[in-house]
Design a protein around this motif. Structure first.
Motif, PDB file in Angstrom:
ATOM      1  N   ILE A 138      41.843  47.472  47.282  1.00 52.01           N
ATOM      2  CA  ILE A 138      41.832  46.749  48.547  1.00 52.01           C
ATOM      3  C   ILE A 138      40.750  45.676  48.537  1.00 52.01           C
ATOM      4  O   ILE A 138      40.895  44.597  49.131  1.00 52.01           O
ATOM      5  CB  ILE A 138      41.646  47.728  49.736  1.00 52.01           C
ATOM      6  N   SER A 139      39.657  45.931  47.812  1.00 56.79           N
ATOM      7  CA  SER A 139      38.612  44.916  47.692  1.00 56.79           C
ATOM      8  C   SER A 139      39.098  43.704  46.897  1.00 56.79           C
ATOM      9  O   SER A 139      38.743  42.563  47.194  1.00 56.79           O
ATOM     10  CB  SER A 139      37.367  45.508  47.034  1.00 56.79           C
ATOM     11  N   LEU A 140      39.917  43.961  45.884  1.00 57.64           N
ATOM     12  CA  LEU A 140      40.481  42.847  45.125  1.00 57.64           C
ATOM     13  C   LEU A 140      41.426  42.029  46.014  1.00 57.64           C
ATOM     14  O   LEU A 140      41.401  40.799  45.994  1.00 57.64           O
ATOM     15  CB  LEU A 140      41.222  43.361  43.888  1.00 57.64           C
ATOM     16  N   GLU A 141      42.257  42.709  46.792  1.00 61.61           N
ATOM     17  CA  GLU A 141      43.115  41.985  47.729  1.00 61.61           C
ATOM     18  C   GLU A 141      42.283  41.144  48.692  1.00 61.61           C
ATOM     19  O   GLU A 141      42.624  40.000  49.004  1.00 61.61           O
ATOM     20  CB  GLU A 141      43.974  42.963  48.528  1.00 61.61           C
ATOM     21  N   ALA A 142      41.185  41.710  49.172  1.00 65.13           N
ATOM     22  CA  ALA A 142      40.328  40.994  50.112  1.00 65.13           C
ATOM     23  C   ALA A 142      39.647  39.801  49.436  1.00 65.13           C
ATOM     24  O   ALA A 142      39.495  38.734  50.041  1.00 65.13           O
ATOM     25  CB  ALA A 142      39.277  41.935  50.691  1.00 65.13           C
ATOM     26  N   LEU A 171      37.408  42.241  40.250  1.00 68.85           N
ATOM     27  CA  LEU A 171      38.192  42.401  39.024  1.00 68.85           C
ATOM     28  C   LEU A 171      37.537  43.394  38.072  1.00 68.85           C
ATOM     29  O   LEU A 171      38.227  44.126  37.348  1.00 68.85           O
ATOM     30  CB  LEU A 171      38.372  41.041  38.338  1.00 68.85           C
ATOM     31  N   GLU A 172      36.218  43.425  38.062  1.00 69.71           N
ATOM     32  CA  GLU A 172      35.519  44.383  37.209  1.00 69.71           C
ATOM     33  C   GLU A 172      35.724  45.819  37.678  1.00 69.71           C
ATOM     34  O   GLU A 172      35.533  46.769  36.905  1.00 69.71           O
ATOM     35  CB  GLU A 172      34.024  44.059  37.182  1.00 69.71           C
ATOM     36  N   SER A 173      36.124  45.988  38.951  1.00 70.53           N
ATOM     37  CA  SER A 173      36.257  47.332  39.519  1.00 70.53           C
ATOM     38  C   SER A 173      37.639  47.930  39.338  1.00 70.53           C
ATOM     39  O   SER A 173      37.853  49.094  39.674  1.00 70.53           O
ATOM     40  CB  SER A 173      35.919  47.286  41.023  1.00 70.53           C
ATOM     41  N   VAL A 174      38.584  47.136  38.857  1.00 70.31           N
ATOM     42  CA  VAL A 174      39.948  47.651  38.647  1.00 70.31           C
ATOM     43  C   VAL A 174      40.247  47.632  37.148  1.00 70.31           C
ATOM     44  O   VAL A 174      39.614  46.898  36.380  1.00 70.31           O
ATOM     45  CB  VAL A 174      40.992  46.806  39.414  1.00 70.31           C
ATOM     46  N   TYR A 197      46.285  42.320  39.626  1.00 69.26           N
ATOM     47  CA  TYR A 197      45.267  41.896  38.670  1.00 69.26           C
ATOM     48  C   TYR A 197      45.534  40.462  38.216  1.00 69.26           C
ATOM     49  O   TYR A 197      44.613  39.629  38.170  1.00 69.26           O
ATOM     50  CB  TYR A 197      45.252  42.832  37.470  1.00 69.26           C
ATOM     51  N   VAL A 198      46.780  40.145  37.936  1.00 73.49           N
ATOM     52  CA  VAL A 198      47.135  38.789  37.493  1.00 73.49           C
ATOM     53  C   VAL A 198      46.846  37.789  38.602  1.00 73.49           C
ATOM     54  O   VAL A 198      46.304  36.700  38.352  1.00 73.49           O
ATOM     55  CB  VAL A 198      48.619  38.731  37.081  1.00 73.49           C
ATOM     56  N   LEU A 199      47.196  38.154  39.833  1.00 75.24           N
ATOM     57  CA  LEU A 199      46.932  37.244  40.948  1.00 75.24           C
ATOM     58  C   LEU A 199      45.430  37.052  41.139  1.00 75.24           C
ATOM     59  O   LEU A 199      44.972  35.956  41.470  1.00 75.24           O
ATOM     60  CB  LEU A 199      47.558  37.804  42.226  1.00 75.24           C
ATOM     61  N   GLY A 200      44.665  38.114  40.908  1.00 76.94           N
ATOM     62  CA  GLY A 200      43.206  37.987  40.980  1.00 76.94           C
ATOM     63  C   GLY A 200      42.671  37.012  39.946  1.00 76.94           C
ATOM     64  O   GLY A 200      41.772  36.204  40.240  1.00 76.94           O
ATOM     65  N   LEU A 201      43.207  37.067  38.712  1.00 77.49           N
ATOM     66  CA  LEU A 201      42.793  36.108  37.677  1.00 77.49           C
ATOM     67  C   LEU A 201      43.122  34.680  38.100  1.00 77.49           C
ATOM     68  O   LEU A 201      42.306  33.753  37.932  1.00 77.49           O
ATOM     69  CB  LEU A 201      43.495  36.428  36.357  1.00 77.49           C
ATOM     70  N   SER A 202      44.302  34.510  38.652  1.00 78.85           N
ATOM     71  CA  SER A 202      44.727  33.178  39.081  1.00 78.85           C
ATOM     72  C   SER A 202      43.830  32.653  40.195  1.00 78.85           C
ATOM     73  O   SER A 202      43.422  31.483  40.195  1.00 78.85           O
ATOM     74  CB  SER A 202      46.186  33.248  39.559  1.00 78.85           C
ATOM     75  N   SER A 203      43.530  33.508  41.142  1.00 80.67           N
ATOM     76  CA  SER A 203      42.660  33.118  42.249  1.00 80.67           C
ATOM     77  C   SER A 203      41.259  32.780  41.746  1.00 80.67           C
ATOM     78  O   SER A 203      40.636  31.808  42.192  1.00 80.67           O
ATOM     79  CB  SER A 203      42.611  34.263  43.266  1.00 80.67           C
ATOM     80  N   LEU A 204      40.763  33.565  40.805  1.00 82.24           N
ATOM     81  CA  LEU A 204      39.456  33.288  40.214  1.00 82.24           C
ATOM     82  C   LEU A 204      39.462  31.937  39.507  1.00 82.24           C
ATOM     83  O   LEU A 204      38.482  31.176  39.585  1.00 82.24           O
ATOM     84  CB  LEU A 204      39.072  34.400  39.242  1.00 82.24           C
ATOM     85  N   ALA A 205      40.548  31.611  38.840  1.00 81.50           N
ATOM     86  CA  ALA A 205      40.633  30.329  38.143  1.00 81.50           C
ATOM     87  C   ALA A 205      40.471  29.167  39.121  1.00 81.50           C
ATOM     88  O   ALA A 205      39.738  28.210  38.864  1.00 81.50           O
ATOM     89  CB  ALA A 205      41.972  30.219  37.406  1.00 81.50           C
TER      90      ALA A 205
END
Length: 963
Positions: free
Chosen positions: A485-489, A515-518, A527-535
């Motif tokens: 849920i933290s990654l979603e947030a 991302l480090e927590s999942v 996870y992929v969406l998190g990478l994209s958002s980080l980019a």
């Protein structure tokens, strides 16, 4: 479409037991006049305000009953405290009108279908059409105006102080659009705390400048008016009536409701000779205590149930909820009606109701806290079990279960608050949805459910463009939530950061930690969406190389997962900000994004069009830009206010590059209006730059010349803008100072910002005007990154045309080979873009470059003529000024940065002319002449007119014999 039989006014407006209608003669006449204007085709809106009990609803009821008797169609809607739907007070009138326009080939078919889809599915699990508030508002207005064309219409909107933001927005739009329609809008509101509504107050303030909008403030009754009232109620007249009226006025302050409730006590006391001992009770409850005292305790208990149910209540519901036998409940209702605490319905379909919210609240106020909790619980359980089709059932259950949550009904409260939020979302009432989700989250006992609801609230705030609140809620979830849920947030935080163009440092920090927590699972879409958002967040910090690599990885992973929505999201994140070396990939990805987003039926599609139009401008793809802009306009009609800002920005870019500077000025004003959608992240700096770009091309900066001293600090203003202003006003030393400051304070983050192209162009333009070849040469590598591309800052905030034009001008200044080839390449790109303004700018630059080559002088003149042919009819004064500087009789004279007009002025100074004489000679105002003199002294570094005359003499600026 069927024939419309205009509905009758609410029966309670004409009940036989209504107290006499006194006073309000001027207000009554004003409303009749407003109606006459509306019937004549000049729409009117009158807002009637006053304290509780002032008689607002009674005045409206009397007027509308009279107008209906004269043939007016009256539609009535009201807002309900605590229990209303997001579209109240419009919900009931809309439902009344929709059947009129259903079926057939009505031109309103689309609007009726849309409203059926929204309102008809507002309480079930269906999915409403994907629209924005603007399209919803337009549909409602279409139907209301069509009804008014069939039958002049009075639309009554009662208790607007309880309206939600969605309804207030609809009210504003309806009033604005009804100026030429046979519609009279009558709204009532309380404008005193605690009921005063700041959003409504702000909306009415924006509307008050319209000719057809008026405000009536109901004043308390005068003593004479109370005399009239008492006389009609009791037949009392003469000195006795006046004596009673004076006491009533003193006790009640002239409040209409309090007069109604206290007059009999005063008159009876006077009759008994005891008037002097009468005092005004401190509370409404005390005023009504004598009436309460006439009721048996079990009858009063029934009345308490009715009051907790609301201002109005259904007889079947109270019979089911009441704790006493049916015959006792019915007797209680009759007893309360006998003493004036309830109104008996005139028609079977009408509910029972309290005579005023004041009376209802007085009953609620006497209920103990514990009993009130129990009543809310009993009402909620009974409604849930026995009344599945009750009106506003979900909202009512949310209210009553939430009020009873201390008794263990928290879970039920969360369930129905969530459902209420979902209904609000389907009604495009995103702010209401956000607040309901937040309230549900506050009550939720399960931490995971609490955090999910908080994230849903954040997404609703994003839909309202309140990105700051969305980021705040996302950080709250990250602080207390689990890993996923933290990654979603964190993804939500980044989404609420890039939209208003914020730097990405905080989002990078949050995303990396999340991302480090999942698990590092490349098969996990989150996870992929998190990478994209980080980019994307990294790109906004200046780490463009790492951002591109990470973005490419996310896209490849999304392709491998064959998840179309995920792929579209990762493509979108890779398109911002605009990196020059990735322009070709950006253009291709924007095309793929549009194709993949189109069938998804959400706002990802309109977002893809917005990104596509900017990518096409940078690449000079006119066809692609036109297609994307047309799609953006069409989709924005459905999705509304937030996207209207971007549509107006795209339209500004289009008319600006086409040289339609008057239309560009209009677009700037529209953008300022559209900026209101951004509730917390200001965009005013963007609009200031947009306005500056238009004003400088149309030669309208002289009006601010007297405000610019040349000593402004680059640390207290946006330094690139300050430099551009000095350059355009031809203030050499200040421009040189700020240009040096910008170069000294250059950093990588500046190059990654969305306004870097503007910053770079303004530095290059200053170096070119100052003819500083060293600085121009130093800037050239940065400009070369954009070669073969157009330069754009932000999203059509500032557009400059081909970078090759600037590269060609730099090479021309530095006498470097290849300048003409670059300028010719720029001209091709300008023409492919369909940009007459850029074409004129490039033609002028080519003419200036070739003017110094004797063998090319004829071509230079031809190019200059072509540039003038575009610039003169369009008012491109900046282009014309650049040509005049090089192709006028004074060309070649060292002007010190002075314009042709200033050269004329300094010659007259050298002749000893005063400001008045200069003004007369040049046919300008003396004030303008003084401004020119000040500008000249600043540019040449002189402190007085004598030094200016010597400057002109030393540099050969004086007129030669025969000139």
């Amino acid at each position: 479409m069927r024939e419309w039989s205009a509905p009758s006014p609410p029966p309670r407006w004409s009940t036989s037991d209504q107290p006499p209608f006194v006073a309000r003669r001027e207000e009554f006449a004003a409303l009749e006049t407003a109606w006459a204007d509306a019937v004549a085709g000049a729409g009117r809106a009158v807002f009637i305000s006053g304290e509780p009990g002032a008689g607002k609803s009674r005045l409206v009821g009397e007027v509308c009953t009279h107008l209906h008797a004269d043939g007016a169609a009256v539609l009535f809607g009201s807002c309900i405290q605590e229990l209303g739907a997001p579209l109240d007070p419009f919900d009931e009138p809309i439902r009344e009108l929709l059947p009129v326009f259903r079926g057939g080939d009505s031109p309103l078919a689309d609007s009726v279908t849309l409203l059926d889809g929204v309102i008809g599915r507002s309480t079930d699990g269906g999915t409403a059409p994907l629209i924005g508030q603007d399209r919803l508002y337009d549909a409602v207005i279409d139907v209301v105006q069509a009804a008014a064309e069939m039958h002049p219409l009075v639309l009554v909107l009662d208790d607007l102080h309880w309206a939600d933001p969605t309804a207030i927005g609809l009210l504003t739009r309806l009033v604005e659009r009804s100026a030429a329609a046979p519609i009279l809008i009558l709204g009532t509101l309380r404008d005193v705390p605690p009921d005063r509504s700041d959003p409504l107050t702000d909306a009415l303030a924006r509307l008050r400048h319209l000719d057809g909008v008026a405000r009536l403030e109901l004043e308390p009754f005068t003593t004479d008016e109370i005399v009239d009232y008492v006389g009609r109620r009791n037949g009392l007249s003469g000195p006795h009536a006046r004596a009673s009226a004076e006491v009533i006025r003193q006790l009640t302050g002239g409040n209409a409701f309090l007069v109604r409730e206290t007059w009999r006590r005063v008159v009876e006391a006077e009759h008994q000779g005891g008037m002097r001992v009468i005092t005004m009770p401190d509370t409404t409850r005390e005023i009504l205590r004598p009436r309460f005292a006439t009721l048996e305790p079990r009858h009063l208990a029934v009345l308490e149930v009715a009051a907790v149910l609301g201002l109005e209540f259904d007889l079947a519901e109270i019979l089911a909820i009441s704790e006493v036998p049916e015959e006792v409940t019915l007797a209680a209702i009759d007893a309360a009606a006998m003493v004036g605490l309830l109104e008996v319905p005139r028609a079977p379909e009408e509910p029972h109701r309290f005579p005023h919210t004041i009376a209802r609240q007085a009953v609620v106020d006497q209920v103990s806290g514990a009993r009130l909790l129990g009543l809310h619980a009993r009402i909620a359980q009974t409604l849930e079990a026995d009344f599945p089709t009750a009106q506003l059932l979900v909202q009512r259950l949310a209210h009553h279960f939430a009020a009873a949550r201390a008794l263990g009904f928290g879970d039920r409260a969360v369930t129905y608050l969530t459902k209420s939020a979902e209904i609000a979302s389907r009604l495009i009432a995103h702010e209401d949805a956000a607040r309901l989700f937040e309230r549900a989250a506050e009550i939720a006992g399960d931490p995971d459910e609490r955090d999910l609801l908080t994230l849903r609230a954040a997404r609703s705030w994003v839909a309202t463009a309140d990105f700051a609140r969305a980021r705040e809620l996302c950080e709250l979830v990250i602080e207390r939530g689990g890993a996923r849920i933290s990654l979603e947030a964190a993804i939500g935080h980044e989404d609420a950061s890039w939209r208003p163009g914020l730097q990405g440092h905080r989002s990078v920090e949050l995303l990396r930690s999340a991302l480090e927590s999942v698990p590092n699972d490349e098969g996990d879409p989150l996870y992929v969406l998190g990478l994209s958002s980080l980019a994307r967040a990294m790109a906004f910090t200046g780490s463009t190389d790492d951002a591109e690599r990470l973005g490419d990885r996310a896209i490849n992973l999304a392709r491998r997962l064959d998840d179309q929505k995920l792929l579209a999201l990762t493509l979108r994140t890779s398109l911002a900000p605009n990196r020059p070396r990735a322009a070709a990939d950006r253009l291709a990805r924007s095309a793929e994004l549009v194709a993949r987003a189109r069938p998804l039926h959400d706002d990802l599609y309109i977002g893809s069009l917005y990104l596509r139009s900017g990518a096409c401008y940078v690449a000079g793809d006119r066809i692609g830009m036109d297609e994307a802009e047309r799609g953006l306009i069409e989709e924005s009609r459905q999705l509304g206010a937030y996207w209207r800002y971007w549509v107006e920005s795209a339209r500004l870019g289009r008319v600006f590059i086409e040289g339609r500077l008057g239309d560009a000025e209009v677009s700037c004003r529209r953008i300022r209006d559209a900026e209101a959608v951004f509730k917390s992240d200001s965009t005013s700096g963007a609009n200031a730059l947009q306005s500056y770009m238009v004003r400088r091309e149309s030669g309208r900066l002289d009006s601010i010349r007297h405000l610019v001293t040349g000593e402004e600090s680059p640390t207290s203003r946006w330094a690139p803008g300050l430099l551009a202003l000095y350059t355009e006003l031809e203030m050499a030393e200040p421009a040189r100072r700020v240009l040096g400051w910008l170069l000294d304070h250059d950093d990588a983050l500046a190059h990654a910002s969305s306004n870097w192209p503007a910053r770079l162009v303004f530095m290059v333009e200053a170096a070119l005007w100052l003819r500083d070849a060293d600085i121009a040469t130093a800037l050239r590598p940065w400009m070369e990154e954009y070669s073969r591309l157009n330069l754009m800052s932000g999203y059509f905030v500032a557009v400059f045309g081909a970078a090759d034009r600037y590269l060609g001008e730099i090479d021309s200044l530095c006498a470097t080979d290849g300048a003409l080839e670059l300028l010719e390449a720029a001209l091709v790109l300008d023409e492919n873009t369909g940009a007459d303004l850029h074409v004129a700018q490039t033609l002028a630059a080519m003419a200036v470059h070739l003017r110094g080559q004797p063998s090319a002088s004829r071509r230079a003149e031809q190019l200059a003529d072509r540039a003038r042919g575009l610039a003169e009819p369009a008012g491109m004064e900046r282009v014309l000024r650049s040509l005049n500087r090089e192709f006028s009789p004074d060309a070649g004279i060292p002007s010190g940065g002075m314009s042709p007009r200033e050269l004329e002025v300094i010659r007259l100074i050298a002749e000893g002319r005063s400001n008045r004489e200069i003004a007369g000679h040049l046919v300008i105002s003396e004030h303008t002449a003084a401004n020119h003199v000040r500008s000249i002294l600043t540019k040449i570094g002189a402190t007085n007119r004598t030094q200016a005359a010597m400057y002109a003499h030393d540099r050969g600026l004086l007129r030669q014999e025969g000139q």
